[in-house]
Scaffold this motif. Structure first.
Motif, PDB file in Angstrom:
ATOM      1  N   TRP A  12       0.824  -1.156   0.211  1.00 17.37           N
ATOM      2  CA  TRP A  12       0.078   0.119   0.023  1.00 17.37           C
ATOM      3  C   TRP A  12       0.940   1.224  -0.091  1.00 17.37           C
ATOM      4  O   TRP A  12       1.927   1.155   0.729  1.00 17.37           O
ATOM      5  CB  TRP A  12      -0.848  -0.016   1.280  1.00 17.37           C
ATOM      6  CG  TRP A  12      -1.876  -1.082   1.015  1.00 17.37           C
ATOM      7  CD1 TRP A  12      -1.781  -2.263   1.524  1.00 17.37           C
ATOM      8  CD2 TRP A  12      -3.327  -1.092   0.751  1.00 17.37           C
ATOM      9  NE1 TRP A  12      -2.848  -3.060   1.370  1.00 17.37           N
ATOM     10  CE2 TRP A  12      -3.792  -2.245   0.643  1.00 17.37           C
ATOM     11  CE3 TRP A  12      -3.865   0.010   0.154  1.00 17.37           C
ATOM     12  CZ2 TRP A  12      -5.318  -2.642   0.160  1.00 17.37           C
ATOM     13  CZ3 TRP A  12      -5.324  -0.225  -0.332  1.00 17.37           C
ATOM     14  CH2 TRP A  12      -5.735  -1.446   0.060  1.00 17.37           C
ATOM     15  N   LYS A  63       3.019  -2.812   4.446  1.00 17.21           N
ATOM     16  CA  LYS A  63       2.205  -4.169   4.172  1.00 17.21           C
ATOM     17  C   LYS A  63       0.653  -4.246   4.115  1.00 17.21           C
ATOM     18  O   LYS A  63       0.205  -5.110   3.630  1.00 17.21           O
ATOM     19  CB  LYS A  63       3.093  -5.093   5.075  1.00 17.21           C
ATOM     20  CG  LYS A  63       4.465  -5.284   5.032  1.00 17.21           C
ATOM     21  CD  LYS A  63       4.932  -6.161   5.942  1.00 17.21           C
ATOM     22  CE  LYS A  63       6.498  -6.152   6.069  1.00 17.21           C
ATOM     23  NZ  LYS A  63       7.100  -7.473   7.036  1.00 17.21           N
ATOM     24  N   THR A  64       0.266  -3.396   4.950  1.00 13.18           N
ATOM     25  CA  THR A  64      -1.426  -3.474   5.149  1.00 13.18           C
ATOM     26  C   THR A  64      -1.845  -1.970   4.784  1.00 13.18           C
ATOM     27  O   THR A  64      -1.252  -0.989   4.959  1.00 13.18           O
ATOM     28  CB  THR A  64      -1.661  -3.903   6.548  1.00 13.18           C
ATOM     29  OG1 THR A  64      -1.123  -3.057   7.345  1.00 13.18           O
ATOM     30  CG2 THR A  64      -0.988  -5.177   6.855  1.00 13.18           C
ATOM     31  N   ARG A  65      -3.336  -1.893   4.651  1.00 11.22           N
ATOM     32  CA  ARG A  65      -4.029  -0.768   4.461  1.00 11.22           C
ATOM     33  C   ARG A  65      -3.969   0.046   5.779  1.00 11.22           C
ATOM     34  O   ARG A  65      -3.717   1.200   5.833  1.00 11.22           O
ATOM     35  CB  ARG A  65      -5.212  -0.911   4.004  1.00 11.22           C
ATOM     36  CG  ARG A  65      -6.403   0.208   3.888  1.00 11.22           C
ATOM     37  CD  ARG A  65      -5.948   1.240   2.934  1.00 11.22           C
ATOM     38  NE  ARG A  65      -6.681   2.577   3.176  1.00 11.22           N
ATOM     39  CZ  ARG A  65      -7.661   2.843   2.457  1.00 11.22           C
ATOM     40  NH1 ARG A  65      -8.009   2.069   1.161  1.00 11.22           N
ATOM     41  NH2 ARG A  65      -8.329   3.953   2.601  1.00 11.22           N
ATOM     42  N   GLU A  66      -4.037  -0.770   6.728  1.00  9.93           N
ATOM     43  CA  GLU A  66      -4.221  -0.268   8.232  1.00  9.93           C
ATOM     44  C   GLU A  66      -2.955   0.660   8.635  1.00  9.93           C
ATOM     45  O   GLU A  66      -3.034   1.732   8.964  1.00  9.93           O
ATOM     46  CB  GLU A  66      -4.479  -1.291   9.249  1.00  9.93           C
ATOM     47  CG  GLU A  66      -5.923  -1.857   9.023  1.00  9.93           C
ATOM     48  CD  GLU A  66      -6.163  -2.944   7.932  1.00  9.93           C
ATOM     49  OE1 GLU A  66      -4.979  -3.414   7.489  1.00  9.93           O
ATOM     50  OE2 GLU A  66      -7.259  -3.031   7.405  1.00  9.93           O
ATOM     51  N   LYS A 102      -3.485   0.298  -3.427  1.00  7.94           N
ATOM     52  CA  LYS A 102      -2.789  -0.925  -3.409  1.00  7.94           C
ATOM     53  C   LYS A 102      -2.209  -1.463  -4.670  1.00  7.94           C
ATOM     54  O   LYS A 102      -2.611  -1.260  -5.723  1.00  7.94           O
ATOM     55  CB  LYS A 102      -4.196  -2.058  -3.177  1.00  7.94           C
ATOM     56  CG  LYS A 102      -3.515  -3.665  -2.997  1.00  7.94           C
ATOM     57  CD  LYS A 102      -4.367  -4.431  -2.578  1.00  7.94           C
ATOM     58  CE  LYS A 102      -5.838  -4.728  -3.711  1.00  7.94           C
ATOM     59  NZ  LYS A 102      -6.583  -5.835  -3.175  1.00  7.94           N
TER      60      LYS A 102
END
Length: 114
Positions: free
Chosen positions: A70, A84-87, A102
């Motif tokens: 992301w 590594k993550t959207r969060e 993404k």
């Protein structure tokens, strides 16, 4: 030096299975070429060159890198980082973020480094 535990293909894309790399003579690398409905016995020089058909030269198949990351997008260069993550991207974003994108990554190991 060729390693029979690694994966190879011919220059034209056929899968190759190596059997040995210590045969006597000018073509110490021996194996088989999977040409669709049949297999062809092959031999190659120390450098992976096929003695008669250049399209059958050996090419090592590098592992593919496949993942999703992301990126926060801004209107000005901000030194974007991959998350590594959207969060994680959301947590690190600032108020002027335009988008959170993404990006799927699917490339061969070493691609773009030459």
């Amino acid at each position: 030096m060729f390693d029979i535990t690694k994966t190879y293909r011919t220059r034209c894309g056929y899968p190759v299975k190596l059997y040995r790399t210590d045969a006597k003579g000018d073509c110490p690398v021996q194996g088989s070429i999977d040409i669709g409905p049949y297999e062809s016995i092959g031999q190659w020089g120390f450098d992976g060159a096929h003695p008669t058909i250049e399209q059958y030269d050996l090419i090592e198949v590098k592992p593919r890198i496949q993942r999703e990351v992301w990126v926060n997008v801004y209107d000005r260069p901000k030194g974007e980082f991959l998350y590594k993550t959207r969060e994680e991207a959301d947590e690190r974003a600032t108020h002027d973020r335009l988008a959170c994108v993404k990006l799927p990554i699917d490339c061969e190991h070493g691609e773009g480094l030459e």
